[in-house]
Motif scaffolding. Structure first.
Motif, PDB file in Angstrom:
ATOM      1  N   MET A   1      65.246 105.694  38.825  1.00  0.00           N
ATOM      2  CA  MET A   1      66.212 105.060  37.966  1.00  0.00           C
ATOM      3  C   MET A   1      65.483 104.117  37.005  1.00  0.00           C
ATOM      4  SD  MET A   1      69.650 104.024  39.860  1.00  0.00           S
ATOM      5  CE  MET A   1      70.818 103.092  39.019  1.00  0.00           C
ATOM      6  N   SER A   2      65.912 104.133  35.784  1.00  0.00           N
ATOM      7  CA  SER A   2      65.239 103.325  34.772  1.00  0.00           C
ATOM      8  C   SER A   2      65.707 101.873  34.831  1.00  0.00           C
ATOM      9  CB  SER A   2      65.513 103.909  33.383  1.00  0.00           C
ATOM     10  OG  SER A   2      66.862 103.695  33.056  1.00  0.00           O
ATOM     11  N   GLN A   3      64.975 101.036  34.135  1.00  0.00           N
ATOM     12  CA  GLN A   3      65.328  99.625  34.101  1.00  0.00           C
ATOM     13  C   GLN A   3      66.683  99.415  33.439  1.00  0.00           C
ATOM     14  OE1 GLN A   3      62.012  97.771  32.124  1.00  0.00           O
ATOM     15  NE2 GLN A   3      61.257  96.972  34.084  1.00  0.00           N
ATOM     16  N   PHE A   4      66.988 100.243  32.451  1.00  0.00           N
ATOM     17  CA  PHE A   4      68.279 100.139  31.765  1.00  0.00           C
ATOM     18  C   PHE A   4      69.418 100.381  32.747  1.00  0.00           C
ATOM     19  CE2 PHE A   4      71.800 102.063  29.390  1.00  0.00           C
ATOM     20  CZ  PHE A   4      72.089 101.009  28.534  1.00  0.00           C
ATOM     21  N   ALA A   5      69.295 101.363  33.607  1.00  0.00           N
ATOM     22  CA  ALA A   5      70.338 101.670  34.592  1.00  0.00           C
ATOM     23  C   ALA A   5      70.497 100.515  35.576  1.00  0.00           C
ATOM     24  CB  ALA A   5      69.991 102.957  35.326  1.00  0.00           C
ATOM     25  N   GLY A  12      77.566  95.425  35.789  1.00  0.00           N
ATOM     26  CA  GLY A  12      78.814  95.951  36.344  1.00  0.00           C
ATOM     27  C   GLY A  12      79.222  95.230  37.623  1.00  0.00           C
ATOM     28  N   ILE A  13      78.270  94.991  38.512  1.00  0.00           N
ATOM     29  CA  ILE A  13      78.571  94.279  39.761  1.00  0.00           C
ATOM     30  C   ILE A  13      78.998  92.837  39.459  1.00  0.00           C
ATOM     31  CG2 ILE A  13      77.512  93.340  41.863  1.00  0.00           C
ATOM     32  CD1 ILE A  13      75.915  95.957  42.038  1.00  0.00           C
ATOM     33  N   PHE A  14      78.339  92.200  38.504  1.00  0.00           N
ATOM     34  CA  PHE A  14      78.690  90.839  38.120  1.00  0.00           C
ATOM     35  C   PHE A  14      80.118  90.783  37.570  1.00  0.00           C
ATOM     36  CE2 PHE A  14      78.955  87.519  34.879  1.00  0.00           C
ATOM     37  CZ  PHE A  14      78.707  86.397  35.655  1.00  0.00           C
ATOM     38  N   VAL A  15      80.454  91.692  36.660  1.00  0.00           N
ATOM     39  CA  VAL A  15      81.800  91.722  36.064  1.00  0.00           C
ATOM     40  C   VAL A  15      82.840  92.021  37.133  1.00  0.00           C
ATOM     41  CG1 VAL A  15      83.285  92.981  34.451  1.00  0.00           C
ATOM     42  CG2 VAL A  15      80.986  92.277  33.748  1.00  0.00           C
ATOM     43  N   LEU A  16      82.575  92.959  38.018  1.00  0.00           N
ATOM     44  CA  LEU A  16      83.513  93.287  39.096  1.00  0.00           C
ATOM     45  C   LEU A  16      83.715  92.085  40.020  1.00  0.00           C
ATOM     46  CD1 LEU A  16      85.233  95.465  40.503  1.00  0.00           C
ATOM     47  CD2 LEU A  16      83.203  96.021  41.850  1.00  0.00           C
ATOM     48  N   GLY A  17      82.650  91.367  40.333  1.00  0.00           N
ATOM     49  CA  GLY A  17      82.755  90.184  41.182  1.00  0.00           C
ATOM     50  C   GLY A  17      83.598  89.098  40.540  1.00  0.00           C
ATOM     51  N   GLN A  18      83.401  88.887  39.235  1.00  0.00           N
ATOM     52  CA  GLN A  18      84.195  87.881  38.529  1.00  0.00           C
ATOM     53  C   GLN A  18      85.667  88.280  38.492  1.00  0.00           C
ATOM     54  OE1 GLN A  18      83.046  84.900  37.406  1.00  0.00           O
ATOM     55  NE2 GLN A  18      81.212  85.522  38.500  1.00  0.00           N
TER      56      GLN A  18
END
Length: 145
Positions: A1-5, A12-18
């Motif tokens: 998996m690349s750094q971009f992914a 995505g995890i941060f936004v979902l947590g918020q």
């Protein structure tokens, strides 16, 4: 998996947590529903600092529901739990002696009235089914002479 992914996954995890933190929990949702039901019945719910005369264990704020009775004229009076029953604390005025309180009054911490408003302090642990019973009791208290 690349750094971009990896960066996109972290975002995505941060936004979902918020988003999950913004959602009200079940208790808060129930209280919002109860307070909205009270407003529809003509009661005005508020969250106020606990008065000094109200004995509260570890609580700084207490819910107060107020009923405005436009044609009532009452002196200031207050009723609290004394020795296992709700008694009028204000000397010379005992409105509670004239009425038989419903069972739902056991949920009330105190009742306070002045001029054309009757308020009750409570824990909001009962559902909205007791609001009609409590409102009828407050109206009877306001009209008692």
């Amino acid at each position: 998996m690349s750094q971009f992914a990896w960066v996109m996954l972290a975002i995505g995890i941060f936004v979902l947590g918020q988003w999950m933190m913004m959602r009200p929990n079940a208790r808060e949702s129930g209280l919002m529903h109860l307070r909205e039901a009270a407003r529809k019945r003509g009661l005005q719910p508020r969250l106020l600092p606990a008065p000094t005369w109200l004995v509260q264990e570890h609580r700084k704020m207490v819910p107060v529901y107020t009923l405005i009775v436009p044609n009532a004229v009452m002196p200031y009076w207050r009723a609290q739990w004394v020795e296992g029953r709700l008694q009028t604390v204000t000397p010379g005025l005992d409105r509670l002696a004239q009425l038989t309180p419903p069972d739902s009054v056991k949920l009330v911490l105190a009742i306070e009235a002045q001029a054309n408003a009757v308020s009750f302090y409570w824990e909001e642990e009962a559902g909205e089914q007791v609001l009609d019973e409590l409102k009828a009791f407050l109206l009877a208290l306001a009209s008692a002479s």
